[in-house]
Design a protein around this motif. Structure first.
Motif, PDB file in Angstrom:
ATOM      1  N   ASN A 408       0.796  -1.213   0.000  1.00  0.00           N
ATOM      2  CA  ASN A 408       0.000   0.000   0.000  1.00  0.00           C
ATOM      3  C   ASN A 408       0.837   1.275   0.000  1.00  0.00           C
ATOM      4  OD1 ASN A 408      -2.411  -1.424   0.041  1.00  0.00           O
ATOM      5  ND2 ASN A 408      -2.218  -1.752   2.254  1.00  0.00           N
ATOM      6  N   SER A 409       2.130   1.130   0.269  1.00  0.00           N
ATOM      7  CA  SER A 409       2.932   2.367   0.287  1.00  0.00           C
ATOM      8  C   SER A 409       3.355   2.705  -1.137  1.00  0.00           C
ATOM      9  CB  SER A 409       4.140   2.191   1.202  1.00  0.00           C
ATOM     10  OG  SER A 409       5.269   1.887   0.446  1.00  0.00           O
ATOM     11  N   LEU A 410       3.316   3.984  -1.426  1.00  0.00           N
ATOM     12  CA  LEU A 410       3.576   4.407  -2.804  1.00  0.00           C
ATOM     13  C   LEU A 410       5.073   4.436  -3.122  1.00  0.00           C
ATOM     14  CD1 LEU A 410       1.001   7.307  -2.997  1.00  0.00           C
ATOM     15  CD2 LEU A 410       0.948   5.164  -4.288  1.00  0.00           C
ATOM     16  N   GLN A 411       5.876   4.581  -2.074  1.00  0.00           N
ATOM     17  CA  GLN A 411       7.307   4.826  -2.295  1.00  0.00           C
ATOM     18  C   GLN A 411       8.158   3.621  -1.902  1.00  0.00           C
ATOM     19  OE1 GLN A 411       9.454   7.725  -3.161  1.00  0.00           O
ATOM     20  NE2 GLN A 411       7.626   7.956  -4.423  1.00  0.00           N
ATOM     21  N   SER A 412       7.607   2.436  -1.976  1.00  0.00           N
ATOM     22  CA  SER A 412       8.381   1.283  -1.522  1.00  0.00           C
ATOM     23  C   SER A 412       9.551   1.037  -2.464  1.00  0.00           C
ATOM     24  CB  SER A 412       7.489   0.055  -1.495  1.00  0.00           C
ATOM     25  OG  SER A 412       7.245  -0.372  -2.809  1.00  0.00           O
ATOM     26  N   PRO A 413      10.645   0.516  -1.922  1.00  0.00           N
ATOM     27  CA  PRO A 413      11.806   0.216  -2.768  1.00  0.00           C
ATOM     28  C   PRO A 413      11.427  -0.662  -3.956  1.00  0.00           C
ATOM     29  CG  PRO A 413      12.338  -0.104  -0.468  1.00  0.00           C
ATOM     30  CD  PRO A 413      10.871   0.178  -0.529  1.00  0.00           C
ATOM     31  N   GLU A 419       9.683   0.563 -11.231  1.00  0.00           N
ATOM     32  CA  GLU A 419       9.371   1.710 -12.070  1.00  0.00           C
ATOM     33  C   GLU A 419      10.613   2.169 -12.823  1.00  0.00           C
ATOM     34  OE1 GLU A 419       7.474   4.817  -9.859  1.00  0.00           O
ATOM     35  OE2 GLU A 419       7.761   6.208 -11.526  1.00  0.00           O
ATOM     36  N   ALA A 420      11.719   2.210 -12.070  1.00  0.00           N
ATOM     37  CA  ALA A 420      12.948   2.696 -12.683  1.00  0.00           C
ATOM     38  C   ALA A 420      13.354   1.834 -13.859  1.00  0.00           C
ATOM     39  CB  ALA A 420      14.065   2.735 -11.649  1.00  0.00           C
ATOM     40  N   LEU A 421      13.126   0.536 -13.722  1.00  0.00           N
ATOM     41  CA  LEU A 421      13.548  -0.348 -14.793  1.00  0.00           C
ATOM     42  C   LEU A 421      12.530  -0.399 -15.921  1.00  0.00           C
ATOM     43  CD1 LEU A 421      15.148  -3.329 -12.847  1.00  0.00           C
ATOM     44  CD2 LEU A 421      16.250  -1.379 -13.914  1.00  0.00           C
ATOM     45  N   SER A 423      11.112   2.203 -17.690  1.00  0.00           N
ATOM     46  CA  SER A 423      11.277   3.080 -18.841  1.00  0.00           C
ATOM     47  C   SER A 423      12.494   3.970 -18.654  1.00  0.00           C
ATOM     48  CB  SER A 423      10.044   3.962 -19.010  1.00  0.00           C
ATOM     49  OG  SER A 423      10.049   4.963 -18.035  1.00  0.00           O
ATOM     50  N   VAL A 424      12.949   4.476 -19.786  1.00  0.00           N
ATOM     51  CA  VAL A 424      14.132   5.339 -19.760  1.00  0.00           C
ATOM     52  C   VAL A 424      13.858   6.583 -18.926  1.00  0.00           C
ATOM     53  CG1 VAL A 424      15.651   6.723 -21.202  1.00  0.00           C
ATOM     54  CG2 VAL A 424      14.870   4.502 -21.996  1.00  0.00           C
ATOM     55  N   GLU A 425      12.705   7.164 -19.090  1.00  0.00           N
ATOM     56  CA  GLU A 425      12.380   8.411 -18.410  1.00  0.00           C
ATOM     57  C   GLU A 425      12.320   8.190 -16.895  1.00  0.00           C
ATOM     58  OE1 GLU A 425      10.550   7.270 -21.041  1.00  0.00           O
ATOM     59  OE2 GLU A 425      11.641   8.575 -22.431  1.00  0.00           O
ATOM     60  N   ALA A 426      11.625   7.094 -16.534  1.00  0.00           N
ATOM     61  CA  ALA A 426      11.490   6.817 -15.108  1.00  0.00           C
ATOM     62  C   ALA A 426      12.852   6.565 -14.488  1.00  0.00           C
ATOM     63  CB  ALA A 426      10.582   5.614 -14.896  1.00  0.00           C
ATOM     64  N   PHE A 427      13.662   5.842 -15.247  1.00  0.00           N
ATOM     65  CA  PHE A 427      15.007   5.569 -14.728  1.00  0.00           C
ATOM     66  C   PHE A 427      15.745   6.872 -14.488  1.00  0.00           C
ATOM     67  CE2 PHE A 427      19.526   5.201 -15.545  1.00  0.00           C
ATOM     68  CZ  PHE A 427      19.870   4.298 -14.558  1.00  0.00           C
ATOM     69  N   GLU A 428      15.693   7.738 -15.469  1.00  0.00           N
ATOM     70  CA  GLU A 428      16.406   9.012 -15.349  1.00  0.00           C
ATOM     71  C   GLU A 428      15.926   9.775 -14.119  1.00  0.00           C
ATOM     72  OE1 GLU A 428      16.390  11.361 -18.863  1.00  0.00           O
ATOM     73  OE2 GLU A 428      17.149  13.130 -17.815  1.00  0.00           O
ATOM     74  N   ARG A 429      14.584   9.786 -13.948  1.00  0.00           N
ATOM     75  CA  ARG A 429      14.027  10.518 -12.818  1.00  0.00           C
ATOM     76  C   ARG A 429      14.564   9.967 -11.493  1.00  0.00           C
ATOM     77  NH1 ARG A 429       9.317   9.623 -10.509  1.00  0.00           N
ATOM     78  NH2 ARG A 429       8.534   8.339 -12.214  1.00  0.00           N
TER      79      ARG A 429
END
Lengths: 1230, 139
Positions: A408-413, A419-421, A423-429
């Motif tokens: 339920n936590s939005l910021q879980s590792p 998310e990072a893996l 898309s390119v954009e998400a990774f960059e962010r």
């Protein structure tokens, strides 16, 4: 009722702490006991080998409220003994029997009040033999009375004590068992997982007891044990049980720290199915939990980092096969998990204050994410390939499902990674977020280097993404730090990256500057350097308009190491050639053709006179070579260390009153340079600075230029010809090398380099060839002409005015030497033509270029003036002061007319007369002799010949030479004496005008070289007037004088000649009786105290004016010593009565008012005074007239001239015998 | 044994840095340079803590995945940094300490050389030898 009591006691049990004494010397602790009450069951009793400590029955309690003896006897006692037996079977000795008494039971027992017959007593006697404390009475537990409270307390205390006792005992046993198990670890069947469970049990117990520290120790021991096994594995010592941990990693879902106990993983371990990551994760999660209980969250972060590093190492060591990137995922997730966990238990302020503990994890996570990004093709600007996507899917698969805690936590590792893996954009962010976070933290704890390293890594990312602009900013910052701290390898590497950026950005000038730096960087390979050099050359060779010209700092291209002037004085006359040799160390790897190398010059008009020669001499201090010191840009200390060196000076503070030292110290004179902040210094100060500086070449009127130079790598020598048109100071300011479109400019040449151009007036000096110049002999005189700016044309001549005293001797071969003033080497010889006319000697000069030296020598002769012509010099030259007294110099003057000047030059040479001549008159009665002494004062030996003495006025006079030799050697500093006897026929003239002449030449030269020498002198009052005879008469009756006895001295003064005409008027007086007499004064004086004059020692006699008039005086003297004693001296003086006018011819020296002082004057002086008088007679007139007018109306004494009084007994001696009874007298005296 | 040994001047420029294998030289330079952050942190921490200057060994500066970086600072603030491969588990604190001590002794010898200009990079065969002895033998 039992359950009610149980719950009560279980609530109340932990209320009070107990002191827990422990085995193995562990410190006692206060603990709170907590217990679970369980219904007794036979099967709950621990079997052998059961290690479960948590569910272990520590204390068995038998509750009874039996108050009836009968009932006890029938049922309770039986039950109790059965219970006891079953306990005994299981080896448990920890039991207690609680008898609950209520008021109503008591009442029932009222009848039976027998001592020792209560139920309690019975139980005690039945079961607790010697252990009375095993039976406790609880009275009225449910009543609220003080009695019941008391009994409750005692019960609880009892329970606690017993429980703890049992616990300690059982724990000890458990620990022993555990150790035994651990000791068996070398046995084949041993399993770590089993042991793990056992020790963890212990940890649980400690945890339950709130002994987190102890619990943690258990886990740490397990950790260490496991680590050791892994290490042993690495060393080749394999344990069988390790096999399960070597299984390929299939799941990399990271640490899970949100549950107190991850039962899932624990079960895995228990079943022996856990992977290494599982075990480590579980172990760490437990440690983490305990550490957080212990309020040590920062240790968690530190341990986490260690753990992550360690796990990676261990997997490598155990050669566990892991999917590429899986570990990165695991580490990344774990880092974030730890950070989240910590964030969960600390507030923001705490977190911010402890950045230093968390930053490592942030950086590690960043790192890992970056490598994941690279692996999955998320960094390249093209996006991931299908292969990359496959890899990503594999990696994500290993993550498994998200754990229920974080769903339920939005910021879980987990979500972040996924998310990072994705898309390119998400990774960059995500990557940027992490990087910036890490950088911020590093900055916050002022770990600037680490921050910059992250920045560099970020820059690399931007480069990959094709964003060089952002990358450059980070790189520049990093580079600044590396440069300022002198880390050459990182500098080179970073600079290379910057070059790439700048090239992409199209910043030509910056790129060229960086390229130049790189081309000269020794850390790069030759190929790389050549590449960068080629980049510059390619640009340079591009044809373009002038506006495209690029100016770069010279320092990156070549270093000016040395500047050398030729001539080394760096001072030339105008128009002369001055060469400047530059040594440039070219840093390029290949040779570079330079179209133009130019140095701009600043010109200062020289003020004041242009005395070239003088200035030239001063410039000698100016070194002709200037070395420029560079701190090497590639290696060694950074520029900040090689800053300006200290200029120290000593100061002394002295007290103004007595000049004593108050304090002394050292001051730094260039503080403003040294103390300057380095970081704020302008970029031009650092030669290897990044940003290209705005270098501009100032246009100066004059430039040193060389076209088309090939600069080879390393030192190059370039020679300029410096302009030297106008006189003045030329300062080299800038240096500029032009390669096509590129200019390399050295904006300041420091230390400043100057050269001088001077203009010089022609100068003529005449000096003796050898010192001193001697008069009377031909001497060489050197003429030196410094032409200066004047060109001597053909036909130019020096006009020398002739003087009689110094003729110029014509010489057949007079040659002149012309040489360059600056370089003394080449010289040419010309023959001079000398023409002499009556008044002028003209020397025609050969044509001489300007700034040359023309030298020639002339032979001159200074004629020795005879006698009075010698002039006193203005100031006697000091260096010959001892040798020549001032009267022996001649100063002939010569004037020279030079073609370049309307004024004639006056030359003054000083000639020294080599001889000093003295004369004296000697008498023997009436006979007269003249002695001339010639003293050689020079350093040269002479031959003296044809010595002659003549008298000018009296022809009748004959001077007979008594000198035997015709030629005589006169050595240096020696004298020669010559003697003549004066003979006359009629009368001896009172005044003689004599000329001494001789020929002289330097020794060992032929006769032709003889030069004449004359000496004029005048003798006055030559005639002998009186003769004095003295005789010593022994005492009467004695043959000889005796010392101490009076004897007589008879002085007989005789007039020899009648006074001449002039004399009578002067010093004679007509007595009252009409006889013309002259008054004389005699005086007997013995200067050597041989004689004692008794009675009158001086007296006056009047001598008649007739010839042969004699006057005798008797004086008594006494010899003081025995031996041959010289006669006492007898002086005869003229006595001038006060009425008489003062004698004109009296010497100034003798003009003394006091008679006595005159008497003291020894007679010996008279010789000298006479000679002085002979010369000074004319001059002294004036002074004496003044004396006369002063009118000293006293009788005066005046000495006679030498020769006027002849003393017959001069230097006679008389024999004096010693007194006969001398010794007797001595005896008497003693 | 060590994979990289560095001597860093008081002003933080390298006096000596050597690493094996040589192709990783740049990476070690970065590592050592970054470690100065921690060295400075530790030195200032020591300075605050009553200034017990006698302990020159700074301990583990920071671990990375592959290497452990140890620090040591002389009284004249010259820093020694030894980088050890993390996989090399045989090296304990004591060994590292003795390595530093050896390094310090050799460094002192270099400084005693009257021909050595303090502040110049170290170019001493003896020092090189000592360092080589502490480095991993390659090949």
């Amino acid at each position: 009722m039992r359950s009610c009591l149980s719950s009560l006691s279980s609530q109340q049990l932990p209320r009070e702490p107990m002191e827990w004494r422990r085995t193995y010397g562990r410190a006692p602790k206060m603990i709170h006991l907590e217990a679970n009450f369980v219904q007794f069951k036979e099967e709950l009793l621990p079997k052998d080998g059961n290690k479960a400590l948590l569910t272990f029955p520590f204390l068995h309690i038998y509750w009874t409220d039996c108050c009836d003896t009968e009932a006890y006897k029938t049922s309770v006692k039986e039950d109790m003994s059965r219970w006891q037996n079953s306990l005994r079977v299981h080896g448990s000795a920890d039991w207690v029997i609680i008898v609950v008494e209520t008021n109503d039971t008591k009442k029932k027992n009222k009848t039976n009040i027998l001592p020792r017959s209560s139920i309690v007593d019975k139980i005690r006697s039945d079961f607790c033999n010697k252990q009375n404390d095993r039976c406790v009475v609880l009275s009225d537990p449910l009543k609220d009375s003080s009695r019941s409270q008391e009994s409750w307390n005692s019960l609880l205390l009892k329970l606690r004590t017993l429980l703890l006792m049992s616990f300690t005992k059982n724990l000890g046993r458990f620990e022993d068992d555990m150790r035994t198990l651990r000791e068996k670890r070398t046995q084949p069947g041993w399993s770590f997982c089993e042991y793990f469970m056992v020790q963890e049990e212990l940890a649980f117990v400690f945890e339950m007891l709130q002994q987190f520290e102890d619990a943690l120790v258990q886990y740490d021991e397990l950790d260490a044990l496991f680590t050791q096994y892994v290490l042993n594995f690495g060393a080749g010592d394999t344990a069988n049980w390790l096999g399960s941990f070597c299984a390929p990693v299939r799941c990399w879902n990271g640490l899970l720290l949100r549950r107190p106990i991850d039962m899932e993983k624990r079960d895995g371990i228990q079943r022996g199915e856990a992977s290494l990551l599982d075990l480590r994760s579980y172990l760490f999660s437990r440690q983490c939990t305990l550490l957080i209980f212990l309020q040590r969250p920062w240790e968690v972060t530190q341990r986490a980092l260690e753990l992550l590093h360690n796990c990676v190492q261990e997997l490598r060591l155990l050669e566990v096969s892991v999917l590429e990137g899986a570990l990165d995922c695991w580490v990344f997730l774990s880092c974030l998990e730890v950070l989240h966990r910590i964030e969960g238990c600390c507030d923001q302020a705490q977190l911010a204050a402890n950045c230093s503990h968390t930053v490592g994890l942030w950086a590690y996570a960043t790192d890992k994410l970056k490598s994941l990004g690279e692996l999955c093709g998320l960094v390249s600007d093209k996006g991931p390939t299908s292969e990359d996507l496959n890899r990503t899917v594999d990696l994500l698969a290993g993550l498994g499902d998200e754990r229920p805690e974080t769903v339920n936590s939005l910021q879980s590792p987990y979500k972040k990674l996924k998310e990072a893996l994705s898309s390119v954009e998400a990774f960059e962010r995500h990557y940027l977020e992490l990087s910036h976070a890490a950088m911020e933290m590093y900055r916050a704890i002022s770990r600037m280097r680490s921050a910059r390293l992250v920045g560099k890594s970020l820059a690399e990312f931007y480069m990959r993404k094709g964003d060089p602009e952002r990358a450059e900013a980070f790189l520049q910052e990093a580079l600044k730090s590396y440069v300022s701290e002198g880390w050459s390898l990182p500098v080179t590497h970073t600079r290379k990256q910057i070059a790439e950026c700048q090239k992409l950005l199209g910043r030509t000038e910056d790129y060229l500057q960086t390229s130049a730096l790189l081309a000269g960087d020794v850390n790069l390979t030759t190929e790389e350097r050549k590449h960068f050099c080629q980049e510059i050359l390619t640009f340079a060779s591009k044809s373009g308009d002038q506006s495209q010209k690029v100016s770069l700092s010279m320092g990156v291209f070549a270093q000016l190491t040395r500047l050398q002037f030729c001539p080394a004085t760096a001072s030339v006359h105008s128009g002369a050639v001055l060469k400047v040799e530059l040594t440039l160390r070219c840093l390029m790897p290949v040779s570079v053709r330079i179209q133009q190398l130019a140095a701009s010059i600043h010109f200062d008009l020289e003020h004041g006179g242009t005395h070239g020669r003088l200035k030239g001499a001063q410039r000698q201090t100016n070194p002709g070579t200037v070395d420029f010191i560079h701190s090497s840009s590639s290696a060694g200390p950074p520029s900040s260390a090689g800053g300006p060196s200290l200029e120290l000076d000593e100061i002394q503070d002295r007290s103004p009153s007595d000049n004593s030292l108050n304090s002394t110290g050292v001051v730094c004179k260039n503080t403003h340079l040294i103390m300057r902040r380095h970081d704020s210094s302008s970029p031009s100060d650092t030669p290897n600075c990044v940003s290209p500086l705005a270098v501009t070449m100032k246009e100066e009127a004059q430039m040193l230029k060389v076209q088309d130079v090939m600069l080879e790598p390393g030192n190059n020598s370039i020679v300029f010809t410096a302009p030297s048109g106008q006189p003045g100071t030329y300062t080299l300011r800038q240096l500029c090398a032009t390669v096509g479109q590129v200019q390399f400019v050295l904006p300041h040449i420091y230390p400043s380099v100057q050269y001088e151009v001077y203009s010089q007036e022609p100068q003529l000096t005449v000096e003796p060839l050898s010192e001193p110049l001697l008069a009377g002999l031909p001497q060489m005189v050197k003429f030196t002409l410094l032409t200066g700016h004047y060109t001597v044309k053909k036909g130019d001549a020096l006009q020398l005015s002739n003087t009689d005293s110094m003729p110029i001797l014509p010489s057949a071969s007079c040659s002149a030497r012309i040489s360059n003033t600056a370089e003394m080497s080449d010289s040419s010889v010309f023959v001079l033509s000398i023409q002499s006319s009556e008044k002028v000697t003209s020397i025609s000069l050969p044509s001489t270029p300007p700034y040359h030296t023309l030298e020639f020598q002339l032979e001159v002769l200074c004629i020795i003036p005879s006698g009075s012509e010698i002039r006193k010099p203005m100031e006697p030259p000091q260096k010959y002061g001892k040798l020549f007294d001032e009267v022996h110099c001649v100063f002939p003057q010569m004037s020279i007319d030079c073609p370049w000047s309307i004024y004639s030059t006056l030359l003054a040479l000083t000639f020294y007369i080599p001889f000093k001549t003295k004369h004296s008159l000697l008498s023997a009665g009436n006979r007269k002799y003249i002695q001339v002494c010639v003293q050689n004062v020079s350093d040269v030996n002479f031959t003296l010949a044809e010595v002659k003495l003549t008298e000018k006025q009296h022809a009748s006079l004959e001077l007979q030479s008594l000198n035997t030799k015709t030629q005589q050697l006169l050595c240096s500093k020696h004298s020669v004496f010559c003697l003549w006897e004066v003979r006359w026929k009629d009368d001896l003239p009172s005044c003689l005008q004599c000329v001494f002449s001789a020929n002289f030449s330097p020794f060992n030269q032929d006769v032709s070289a003889f030069k004449p020498f004359h000496y004029q002198f005048q003798l006055e009052r030559v005639t002998t007037l009186y003769s004095v005879r003295a005789e010593i008469l022994p005492p009467p009756g004695e043959q000889y004088c005796r010392s101490g006895f009076l004897c007589g001295l008879e002085v007989c003064i005789t007039r020899l000649t009648e006074p001449a005409e002039g004399e009578t008027g002067e010093d004679s007086k007509t007595d009252t009786d009409g006889l013309r007499t002259t008054k004389l004064m005699y005086e007997v004086a013995d200067s050597s105290s041989n004689w004692a004059v008794c009675g009158k020692s001086s007296g006056m006699v009047s001598m008649p004016m007739t010839s042969n008039a004699t006057h005798k005086v008797q004086i008594e003297v006494m010899p003081l010593f025995a031996g041959h004693l010289p006669f006492p001296k007898i002086k005869v003086l003229k006595y001038l009565p006060h009425t008489a006018p003062v004698a004109i011819q009296s010497d100034p020296d003798s003009c003394v008012e006091d008679t006595l002082s005159l008497l003291d004057k020894p007679l010996d002086d008279q010789g000298d005074t006479a000679s002085i008088r002979s010369r000074g007679s004319v001059h002294s007139v004036g002074s004496n007239e003044q004396q006369q007018q002063k009118g000293v109306a006293m009788p005066r004494l005046e000495p006679f001239s030498p020769g006027q009084v002849f003393n017959h007994s001069h230097a006679r001696q008389v024999l004096v015998l010693p007194a006969t009874d001398d010794h007797i007298m001595e005896v008497n005296a003693t | 044994m060590a994979v990289c040994i560095a001597v860093i001047a008081k002003e933080n420029y390298p006096l000596y840095i050597r690493s094996v294998p040589t192709q990783n030289e740049l990476k070690f330079h970065y590592t050592v340079h970054t470690s100065l952050d921690v060295v400075e942190e530790k030195i200032s921490a020591v300075g605050k803590a009553l200034g017990d200057q006698r302990e020159l060994y700074l301990g583990l500066l920071y671990p990375t995945e592959d290497y452990k970086v140890y620090g040591y600072v002389t009284n004249s603030k010259v820093k020694f940094v030894i980088v050890v491969d993390s996989s090399n588990t045989s090296l304990r604190d004591n060994e590292i300490r003795s390595m530093f001590r050896k390094l310090h002794n050799s460094f002192t010898d270099v400084m005693c050389n009257p021909f050595h200009n303090p502040g110049d990079p170290i170019q001493s065969k003896a020092f090189d030898g000592i360092v080589s002895g502490m480095m991993v033998q390659t090949g």
